[in-house]
Scaffold this motif. Structure first.
Motif, PDB file in Angstrom:
ATOM      1  N   GLU A 170       0.824  -1.206   0.000  1.00 41.08           N
ATOM      2  CA  GLU A 170       0.000   0.000   0.000  1.00 41.08           C
ATOM      3  C   GLU A 170       0.861   1.259   0.000  1.00 41.08           C
ATOM      4  O   GLU A 170       0.520   2.263  -0.628  1.00 41.08           O
ATOM      5  CB  GLU A 170      -0.944   0.004   1.209  1.00 41.08           C
ATOM      6  CG  GLU A 170      -2.141  -0.907   1.051  1.00 41.08           C
ATOM      7  CD  GLU A 170      -3.008  -0.565  -0.157  1.00 41.08           C
ATOM      8  OE1 GLU A 170      -3.123   0.628  -0.509  1.00 41.08           O
ATOM      9  OE2 GLU A 170      -3.560  -1.502  -0.765  1.00 41.08           O
ATOM     10  N   THR A 174       0.073   3.569  -3.102  1.00 40.97           N
ATOM     11  CA  THR A 174      -0.616   4.843  -2.891  1.00 40.97           C
ATOM     12  C   THR A 174       0.324   6.016  -2.654  1.00 40.97           C
ATOM     13  O   THR A 174      -0.045   7.163  -2.915  1.00 40.97           O
ATOM     14  CB  THR A 174      -1.581   4.752  -1.685  1.00 40.97           C
ATOM     15  OG1 THR A 174      -0.830   4.452  -0.500  1.00 40.97           O
ATOM     16  CG2 THR A 174      -2.616   3.673  -1.908  1.00 40.97           C
ATOM     17  N   LYS A 175       1.540   5.747  -2.140  1.00 35.03           N
ATOM     18  CA  LYS A 175       2.437   6.845  -1.784  1.00 35.03           C
ATOM     19  C   LYS A 175       3.798   6.766  -2.454  1.00 35.03           C
ATOM     20  O   LYS A 175       4.672   7.603  -2.189  1.00 35.03           O
ATOM     21  CB  LYS A 175       2.624   6.884  -0.260  1.00 35.03           C
ATOM     22  CG  LYS A 175       1.333   7.111   0.504  1.00 35.03           C
ATOM     23  CD  LYS A 175       1.583   7.300   1.978  1.00 35.03           C
ATOM     24  CE  LYS A 175       0.283   7.606   2.721  1.00 35.03           C
ATOM     25  NZ  LYS A 175       0.510   7.877   4.149  1.00 35.03           N
ATOM     26  N   ARG A 210      -7.099  -3.959  -5.969  1.00 34.98           N
ATOM     27  CA  ARG A 210      -6.921  -2.555  -5.615  1.00 34.98           C
ATOM     28  C   ARG A 210      -7.036  -1.648  -6.850  1.00 34.98           C
ATOM     29  O   ARG A 210      -7.569  -0.535  -6.768  1.00 34.98           O
ATOM     30  CB  ARG A 210      -5.548  -2.361  -4.952  1.00 34.98           C
ATOM     31  CG  ARG A 210      -5.452  -3.004  -3.592  1.00 34.98           C
ATOM     32  CD  ARG A 210      -6.337  -2.295  -2.561  1.00 34.98           C
ATOM     33  NE  ARG A 210      -5.785  -0.996  -2.233  1.00 34.98           N
ATOM     34  CZ  ARG A 210      -6.444   0.139  -2.299  1.00 34.98           C
ATOM     35  NH1 ARG A 210      -7.717   0.149  -2.701  1.00 34.98           N
ATOM     36  NH2 ARG A 210      -5.869   1.294  -1.972  1.00 34.98           N
ATOM     37  N   GLU A 214      -9.702   1.306  -7.104  1.00 32.63           N
ATOM     38  CA  GLU A 214      -9.259   2.693  -7.304  1.00 32.63           C
ATOM     39  C   GLU A 214      -9.558   3.203  -8.717  1.00 32.63           C
ATOM     40  O   GLU A 214      -9.123   4.294  -9.088  1.00 32.63           O
ATOM     41  CB  GLU A 214      -7.756   2.802  -7.035  1.00 32.63           C
ATOM     42  CG  GLU A 214      -7.351   2.507  -5.608  1.00 32.63           C
ATOM     43  CD  GLU A 214      -7.953   3.495  -4.616  1.00 32.63           C
ATOM     44  OE1 GLU A 214      -8.028   4.699  -4.957  1.00 32.63           O
ATOM     45  OE2 GLU A 214      -8.375   3.069  -3.531  1.00 32.63           O
TER      46      GLU A 214
END
Length: 797
Positions: A170, A174-175, A210, A214
């Motif tokens: 994650e 995401t980052k 995911r 998303e």
């Protein structure tokens, strides 16, 4: 405090506090040392395998350093592979075996708490609310796979590593923070290489989910994600190389990994769409409600066994919340989620797909159970978070769900005798109804206090059901350690008597097992500090098993015989040939033992000393082809092995000057007596290896051969042994199916054997390359920092 507000620092401390509270309540008797975290029943592997191996590795490290070859492991095996199957063991090895006994419960509790805490941060990275994240961390840490698996020591590290893998993914997804991903992969490689495939399948499937969630399910985005995972995964594999390569070699050179003994054929030939029987399906359903619905430990009445059957429990609220998710999702995402869940549930109904998931290596659930558990938990927490943030619960769907669950709970999958845990059924029934009523009211804006009630009920449920699992496993009491039995039986006195009087190399066989458990232990030698011939290992040394198979001790068609190596105790002649000098017994020794052994008593235990034992290395003038040898009965094999070594048919030409043994010269079993026995052993002892040095990894000696001969060395063949004659490397030869031989010409020779971990130099170079790669990427990422886009706090879908 309203949990639905933006997160505050104290929420992580609350999650940690609740994890500690539940762990303390569940493991109280173990942490206070009233009970020892070793088990007599289904979890007897903890006493019969984990403790002996850990005890021996600890002693080995203190004496020799890095674990390598050990003659205490069966008749010899490399200790390095899988010695960090659970990397947390590295903190216990320095303390020795006694420290393992008392420290094991603390180690498991620490893994549980850390797993839940890491999962909390994973959920926060998903932008779930603090309330949802706290609830999810508790349900994850005390799911069935963890609470059942920690009693076997194996599964708990998988739970920890999966939490780390999810968080690392994650952060990457995401980052664009990559630093944890190689570490998670490296830990998997260190622990169990096969899990690189198993958890690779999982993380690939999760990545697709995911992207769907998303709304980035495009070839470009998916390819980029998989490229990042593959690149960082390679860095992780390089970091684990010294362990990974040794583990892979052990797998490939074991009977199971090499295909010599496996279930592959029978599982592959099963009908594809054959459904699970009522017992198997019923067990799967019941273990969604509780680990112990069909019994605990030896009282388990479900499919397979308590530890390897289906384990799907992750909290009763999940069963109620999961159906609520689908009406809350957009249509396209809803369909994808339904298909995705159906695919993971399919192997529950059609076992063939579960066999296929395991590449037809075994008929068990293990990590597959955990993946089903995770996706049930993931869907449920998504639903909980959406409801917490203001959406209304579907009351009609909730009522239907409760009715269906109660119907499944009371459906007669099992007879009354097969359902010993009626009180759990009542508890589960009440909790389902209470949760249902609570869900009808707790999601309103003015019902914040009900969320505290719900969280309290979750804590209560996890404590109650987890205590049943952990505390009904028939554990050892601390007082058991003072009892004169188990590994502290009279074997200890006999060893203390013999060792100071005989410092040569020898092996010991026992006619009894030193075990408190309901099952015999095969690893007494590692627990009590002697060299024997029995052993249990999931991945035994292939050539030792091949030797036992050729000699008729192990069955080639029985996969279990490749793990439980019975040893030579019933074959006295083979004991003589493999330096078994002493036999400990507490039973009648029989006429043959009586005539071939001297005996004396030590603390009421009869110790037999073999009068016909041969040296570690001795020579043959004759050989027999393996194809001819296999035609003999076991009794004839023993007698022929006193006259000739066994060569594979293709190797018959490599020993010029060694004559082929004629079967007509075989002594009949009925005519064999002690005089002939002495004649044969004296002949083999005429030119023997006079040892000048002997330790676990370095053997030296001299032999004065009167003619060209084949020397038999009583050590299983292994590529790690480097053999030299007169300082020059010499090819080892496989004798008797799996033992080590070397061809020596007439004259006096110096023989040296050194054990080296195979490919370790290459492994260390790969490790350094991994460290360099990790450092380069770290410097690059710091130089090109990516600014995170502030989260809006909302979930997609």
């Amino acid at each position: 405090m309203n949990f639905s507000q933006k997160p505050r620092d104290w929420t992580s401390l609350l999650a940690l506090a609740l994890l500690c509270l539940i762990a303390g309540a569940v493991f109280r008797d173990y942490l206070l040392l009233k009970h020892i975290f070793l088990f007599k029943g289904v979890g007897s592997d903890t006493f019969n395998n984990n403790y002996p191996v850990s005890n021996h590795i600890s002693a080995y490290i203190s004496k020799y350093g890095i674990p390598k070859w050990s003659f205490n492991y069966g008749m010899g095996q490399n200790l390095f592979p899988f010695f960090l199957r659970d990397p947390f063991d590295i903190f216990l090895y320095p303390g020795g075996g006694h420290y393992f006994i008392y420290g094991m419960a603390y180690k498991e509790v620490i893994k549980i708490i850390l797993s839940g805490f890491i999962f909390f941060y994973y959920l926060k990275t998903l932008k779930l609310s603090s309330y949802t994240s706290i609830t999810g961390s508790l349900l994850f840490a005390f799911c069935g796979f963890m609470t059942v698996g920690c009693c076997w020591y194996l599964f708990s590290f998988e739970v920890f590593n999966m939490a780390l893998l999810l968080l690392s993914f994650e952060l990457l997804f995401t980052k664009q923070k990559w630093y944890l991903f190689p570490i998670a992969i490296a830990l998997t490689g260190i622990s169990q290489p096969f899990n690189l495939y198993v958890y690779g399948i999982f993380i690939a499937a999760y990545a697709l989910l995911r992207h769907i969630q998303e709304d980035t399910f495009t070839v470009k985005h998916i390819a980029l994600t998989f490229f990042k995972m593959a690149s960082l995964g390679i860095a992780g594999l390089l970091l684990s190389a010294p362990f990974l390569i040794q583990n892979v070699l052990q797998l490939l050179n074991s009977p199971r990994g090499s295909g010599i003994n496996s279930y592959a054929h029978s599982l592959f030939s099963s009908p594809v769409f054959a459904t699970a029987n009522k017992m198997q399906l019923g067990t799967s359903v019941m273990r969604f409600f509780s680990n112990d619905m069909v019994g605990t430990g030896v009282d388990y009445r479900g499919y397979h066994n308590y530890l390897e059957g289906p384990i799907f429990y992750c909290g009763l609220p999940c069963l109620l919340l999961l159906p609520q998710l689908f009406p809350l999702l957009k249509r396209r995402i809803r369909m994808a989620f339904i298909i995705f869940l159906a695919v993971w549930m399919l192997p529950i109904v059609f076992p063939y797909f579960r066999y296929m998931f395991w590449l037809f290596t075994g008929n068990y659930y293990r990590a597959y159970s955990f993946f089903v558990t995770f996706f049930v938990l993931y869907y449920s927490l998504q639903a909980l978070d959406i409801l917490i943030k203001g959406r209304k619960i579907n009351i009609i769907l909730l009522v239907i769900t409760i009715v269906v669950l109660l119907g499944l709970l009371y459906y007669p999958f099992f007879t009354i005798k097969e359902m010993p845990a009626h009180y759990i059924v009542k508890f589960v029934s009440i909790m389902l109804v209470v949760y249902g009523i609570l869900f009808c009211f707790m999601f309103g804006r003015k019902a914040t206090y009900l969320r505290y009630v719900f969280l309290g009920l979750v804590v209560l449920e996890l404590i109650h059901l987890s205590r049943i699992t952990v505390n009904n496993m028939d554990a050892y009491l601390t007082s058991d350690l003072a009892y004169k039995g188990g590994y502290n039986d009279y074997t200890v006195e006999a060893l203390n008597y013999i060792k100071p009087r005989d410092t040569t190399f020898y092996r010991i066989d026992k006619t009894y097992s030193s075990s408190y458990t309901y099952f015999p232990t095969y690893n007494d030698g590692m627990a009590q500090g002697y060299r024997g011939t029995r052993e249990y290992s999931p991945f035994n040394q292939k050539y030792y098993i091949l030797y036992l198979q050729l000699m008729g001790i192990a069955n080639r068609n029985d996969e279990g015989d490749s793990r439980w190596a019975y040893g030579l105790i019933d074959r006295p002649i083979l004991e003589s040939e493999n330096r078994v000098k002493y036999i400990f017994t507490n039973a009648d020794i029989g006429d043959f033992r009586r005539s071939t052994c001297d005996s004396f008593n030590v603390s009421g235990l009869v110790v037999l000393q073999n009068k016909y034992v041969l040296p570690f290395g001795y020579t043959y003038s004759y050989f027999i082809k393996e194809s001819d040898f296999e035609q003999l009965s076991n009794g004839q094999k023993d007698l022929v092995s006193l006259r000739a070594c066994v060569l594979n048919d293709k190797d018959a030409h490599i020993a010029p000057g060694i004559k082929e043994f004629q079967l007509k010269d075989t002594c009949s079993v009925s005519a064999f007596n002690n005089d002939i026995y002495r004649q044969y052993t004296d002949s083999l002892s005429s030119d023997t290896l006079a040892l000048t040095r002997f330790d676990e990894t370095h053997i030296m000696g001299t032999v004065n051969a009167g003619a060209d001969k084949m020397m038999y060395l009583s050590v299983p063949y292994d590529i790690g042994w480097v053999l030299k004659v007169d300082g020059q490397p010499k090819d080892k030869i496989i004798l008797d199916g799996g033992m080590t031989g070397v061809y020596v010409q007439k004259g006096r020779h110096k023989v040296e054997m050194v054990f080296e971990l195979p490919y370790m130099k290459i492994s260390l170079l790969l490790f350094l390359l991994g460290v360099l790669s990790y450092a380069v990427i770290l410097l690059y990422s710091r130089k090109h920092k990516i600014i995170d886009v502030p989260a809006d706090g909302e979930t997609h879908g």
